[in-house]
Design a protein around this motif. Structure first.
Motif, PDB file in Angstrom:
ATOM      1  N   ASP A   7      -9.002  -3.668  -4.033  1.00 43.25           N
ATOM      2  CA  ASP A   7      -9.170  -2.398  -3.344  1.00 43.25           C
ATOM      3  C   ASP A   7     -10.464  -2.314  -2.540  1.00 43.25           C
ATOM      4  O   ASP A   7     -10.758  -1.290  -1.934  1.00 43.25           O
ATOM      5  N   THR A   8     -11.219  -3.397  -2.503  1.00 43.26           N
ATOM      6  CA  THR A   8     -12.382  -3.525  -1.618  1.00 43.26           C
ATOM      7  C   THR A   8     -12.405  -4.958  -1.089  1.00 43.26           C
ATOM      8  O   THR A   8     -13.374  -5.687  -1.278  1.00 43.26           O
ATOM      9  N   PRO A   9     -11.315  -5.355  -0.411  1.00 42.16           N
ATOM     10  CA  PRO A   9     -11.147  -6.758  -0.008  1.00 42.16           C
ATOM     11  C   PRO A   9     -11.866  -7.135   1.279  1.00 42.16           C
ATOM     12  O   PRO A   9     -11.262  -7.618   2.227  1.00 42.16           O
ATOM     13  N   VAL A  10     -13.154  -6.887   1.325  1.00 41.93           N
ATOM     14  CA  VAL A  10     -13.923  -7.237   2.519  1.00 41.93           C
ATOM     15  C   VAL A  10     -15.157  -8.031   2.129  1.00 41.93           C
ATOM     16  O   VAL A  10     -15.681  -7.896   1.037  1.00 41.93           O
ATOM     17  N   SER A  11     -15.595  -8.838   3.043  1.00 41.94           N
ATOM     18  CA  SER A  11     -16.809  -9.607   2.849  1.00 41.94           C
ATOM     19  C   SER A  11     -17.685  -9.368   4.073  1.00 41.94           C
ATOM     20  O   SER A  11     -17.211  -9.419   5.204  1.00 41.94           O
ATOM     21  N   GLY A  12     -18.934  -9.088   3.844  1.00 38.44           N
ATOM     22  CA  GLY A  12     -19.837  -8.859   4.965  1.00 38.44           C
ATOM     23  C   GLY A  12     -19.628  -7.512   5.631  1.00 38.44           C
ATOM     24  O   GLY A  12     -19.765  -7.389   6.836  1.00 38.44           O
ATOM     25  N   GLY A  13     -19.284  -6.515   4.875  1.00 37.15           N
ATOM     26  CA  GLY A  13     -19.083  -5.179   5.432  1.00 37.15           C
ATOM     27  C   GLY A  13     -18.500  -4.266   4.367  1.00 37.15           C
ATOM     28  O   GLY A  13     -18.557  -4.572   3.175  1.00 37.15           O
ATOM     29  N   THR A  14     -17.941  -3.176   4.817  1.00 39.63           N
ATOM     30  CA  THR A  14     -17.312  -2.226   3.910  1.00 39.63           C
ATOM     31  C   THR A  14     -15.887  -1.965   4.365  1.00 39.63           C
ATOM     32  O   THR A  14     -15.524  -2.272   5.508  1.00 39.63           O
ATOM     33  N   VAL A  15     -15.104  -1.378   3.487  1.00 37.26           N
ATOM     34  CA  VAL A  15     -13.748  -1.001   3.865  1.00 37.26           C
ATOM     35  C   VAL A  15     -13.792  -0.048   5.056  1.00 37.26           C
ATOM     36  O   VAL A  15     -12.992  -0.160   5.982  1.00 37.26           O
ATOM     37  N   ASP A  16     -14.741   0.872   5.039  1.00 36.76           N
ATOM     38  CA  ASP A  16     -14.858   1.843   6.137  1.00 36.76           C
ATOM     39  C   ASP A  16     -15.146   1.186   7.482  1.00 36.76           C
ATOM     40  O   ASP A  16     -14.832   1.747   8.533  1.00 36.76           O
ATOM     41  N   SER A  17     -15.749   0.010   7.472  1.00 33.05           N
ATOM     42  CA  SER A  17     -16.033  -0.681   8.727  1.00 33.05           C
ATOM     43  C   SER A  17     -14.823  -1.451   9.248  1.00 33.05           C
ATOM     44  O   SER A  17     -14.890  -2.076  10.298  1.00 33.05           O
ATOM     45  N   ARG A  18     -13.730  -1.386   8.526  1.00 34.06           N
ATOM     46  CA  ARG A  18     -12.481  -2.053   8.917  1.00 34.06           C
ATOM     47  C   ARG A  18     -11.392  -0.976   9.042  1.00 34.06           C
ATOM     48  O   ARG A  18     -10.679  -0.693   8.080  1.00 34.06           O
ATOM     49  N   PRO A  19     -11.268  -0.332  10.205  1.00 31.86           N
ATOM     50  CA  PRO A  19     -10.369   0.819  10.364  1.00 31.86           C
ATOM     51  C   PRO A  19      -8.919   0.560   9.937  1.00 31.86           C
ATOM     52  O   PRO A  19      -8.295   1.424   9.330  1.00 31.86           O
ATOM     53  N   MET A  20      -8.385  -0.606  10.239  1.00 26.89           N
ATOM     54  CA  MET A  20      -6.991  -0.870   9.878  1.00 26.89           C
ATOM     55  C   MET A  20      -6.817  -0.972   8.361  1.00 26.89           C
ATOM     56  O   MET A  20      -5.756  -0.676   7.836  1.00 26.89           O
ATOM     57  N   LEU A  21      -7.832  -1.397   7.682  1.00 29.85           N
ATOM     58  CA  LEU A  21      -7.796  -1.480   6.222  1.00 29.85           C
ATOM     59  C   LEU A  21      -8.146  -0.136   5.594  1.00 29.85           C
ATOM     60  O   LEU A  21      -7.524   0.274   4.608  1.00 29.85           O
ATOM     61  N   ALA A  22      -9.081   0.559   6.192  1.00 28.53           N
ATOM     62  CA  ALA A  22      -9.547   1.831   5.631  1.00 28.53           C
ATOM     63  C   ALA A  22      -8.422   2.847   5.484  1.00 28.53           C
ATOM     64  O   ALA A  22      -8.375   3.583   4.496  1.00 28.53           O
ATOM     65  N   TRP A  23      -7.483   2.872   6.437  1.00 27.02           N
ATOM     66  CA  TRP A  23      -6.413   3.872   6.346  1.00 27.02           C
ATOM     67  C   TRP A  23      -5.529   3.660   5.130  1.00 27.02           C
ATOM     68  O   TRP A  23      -4.912   4.601   4.632  1.00 27.02           O
ATOM     69  N   ILE A  24      -5.473   2.435   4.609  1.00 26.63           N
ATOM     70  CA  ILE A  24      -4.681   2.165   3.398  1.00 26.63           C
ATOM     71  C   ILE A  24      -5.262   2.918   2.211  1.00 26.63           C
ATOM     72  O   ILE A  24      -4.531   3.441   1.377  1.00 26.63           O
ATOM     73  N   PHE A  25      -6.582   3.001   2.160  1.00 23.94           N
ATOM     74  CA  PHE A  25      -7.234   3.603   0.998  1.00 23.94           C
ATOM     75  C   PHE A  25      -7.557   5.086   1.180  1.00 23.94           C
ATOM     76  O   PHE A  25      -7.976   5.740   0.240  1.00 23.94           O
ATOM     77  N   VAL A  26      -7.329   5.610   2.377  1.00 20.10           N
ATOM     78  CA  VAL A  26      -7.559   7.029   2.619  1.00 20.10           C
ATOM     79  C   VAL A  26      -6.417   7.859   2.029  1.00 20.10           C
ATOM     80  O   VAL A  26      -6.619   8.945   1.519  1.00 20.10           O
ATOM     81  N   ASP A  27      -5.222   7.334   2.103  1.00 20.17           N
ATOM     82  CA  ASP A  27      -4.026   8.050   1.653  1.00 20.17           C
ATOM     83  C   ASP A  27      -3.471   7.379   0.403  1.00 20.17           C
ATOM     84  O   ASP A  27      -3.160   6.184   0.411  1.00 20.17           O
ATOM     85  N   GLU A  28      -3.332   8.144  -0.661  1.00 17.68           N
ATOM     86  CA  GLU A  28      -2.871   7.592  -1.940  1.00 17.68           C
ATOM     87  C   GLU A  28      -1.491   6.945  -1.837  1.00 17.68           C
ATOM     88  O   GLU A  28      -1.229   5.933  -2.480  1.00 17.68           O
ATOM     89  N   SER A  29      -0.623   7.481  -0.989  1.00 18.39           N
ATOM     90  CA  SER A  29       0.716   6.895  -0.857  1.00 18.39           C
ATOM     91  C   SER A  29       0.645   5.511  -0.211  1.00 18.39           C
ATOM     92  O   SER A  29       1.409   4.609  -0.570  1.00 18.39           O
ATOM     93  N   TYR A  30      -0.282   5.326   0.732  1.00 19.19           N
ATOM     94  CA  TYR A  30      -0.464   4.006   1.339  1.00 19.19           C
ATOM     95  C   TYR A  30      -1.065   3.015   0.347  1.00 19.19           C
ATOM     96  O   TYR A  30      -0.687   1.841   0.315  1.00 19.19           O
ATOM     97  N   THR A  31      -2.004   3.490  -0.448  1.00 18.40           N
ATOM     98  CA  THR A  31      -2.607   2.625  -1.462  1.00 18.40           C
ATOM     99  C   THR A  31      -1.549   2.185  -2.468  1.00 18.40           C
ATOM    100  O   THR A  31      -1.496   1.012  -2.852  1.00 18.40           O
ATOM    101  N   GLU A  32      -0.691   3.101  -2.861  1.00 16.82           N
ATOM    102  CA  GLU A  32       0.392   2.762  -3.798  1.00 16.82           C
ATOM    103  C   GLU A  32       1.346   1.749  -3.170  1.00 16.82           C
ATOM    104  O   GLU A  32       1.771   0.797  -3.815  1.00 16.82           O
ATOM    105  N   LEU A  33       1.663   1.933  -1.904  1.00 19.08           N
ATOM    106  CA  LEU A  33       2.529   0.981  -1.202  1.00 19.08           C
ATOM    107  C   LEU A  33       1.866  -0.393  -1.119  1.00 19.08           C
ATOM    108  O   LEU A  33       2.524  -1.427  -1.320  1.00 19.08           O
ATOM    109  N   TYR A  34       0.572  -0.425  -0.860  1.00 17.97           N
ATOM    110  CA  TYR A  34      -0.215  -1.662  -0.827  1.00 17.97           C
ATOM    111  C   TYR A  34      -0.101  -2.390  -2.170  1.00 17.97           C
ATOM    112  O   TYR A  34       0.155  -3.592  -2.224  1.00 17.97           O
ATOM    113  N   HIS A  35      -0.230  -1.658  -3.263  1.00 22.14           N
ATOM    114  CA  HIS A  35      -0.099  -2.256  -4.595  1.00 22.14           C
ATOM    115  C   HIS A  35       1.328  -2.721  -4.845  1.00 22.14           C
ATOM    116  O   HIS A  35       1.550  -3.769  -5.474  1.00 22.14           O
TER     117      HIS A  35
END
Length: 98
Positions: A7-35
């Motif tokens: 749930d923090t799959p980044v190196s050399g930055g943050t999830v927030d610095s990766r917009p396409m990844l950040a939206w997965i963790f902003v919405d619980e339904s997307y995070t559940e789909l990711y899992h």
């Protein structure tokens, strides 16, 4: 890398610095789909043994291969061990969020 967080799959930055990844963790339904996708990938490709046989016959028959078939099998065994350990880690991380 076996226990790298899912749930923090980044190196050399943050999830927030990766917009396409950040939206997965902003919405619980997307995070559940990711899992769910992780779960499907692990069960259908790794735990089933499917990935072990994807290219073996091609490697065995390839006249231009750069290693022996035995060396290839050793590599597959090593990759299999890593992937199963990684799958176990992911399963454990998923259970934290359920």
């Amino acid at each position: 890398m076996v226990n790298y967080p899912i749930d923090t799959p980044v190196s050399g930055g943050t999830v927030d610095s990766r917009p396409m990844l950040a939206w997965i963790f902003v919405d619980e339904s997307y995070t559940e789909l990711y899992h769910t996708y992780f779960d499907t990938f692990i069960s259908e490709y790794f735990e089933s043994g499917y990935f072990e046989n994807l290219i073996a016959s091609y490697v065995e028959q390839d006249p231009t291969k750069f290693c022996t078939y035995e060396e290839f099998e050793t590599g597959v065994d090593t990759l299999k061990s890593f992937c199963l350990l990684r799958a176990e880690s992911i399963r454990g991380q998923e259970s934290i969020y359920k």
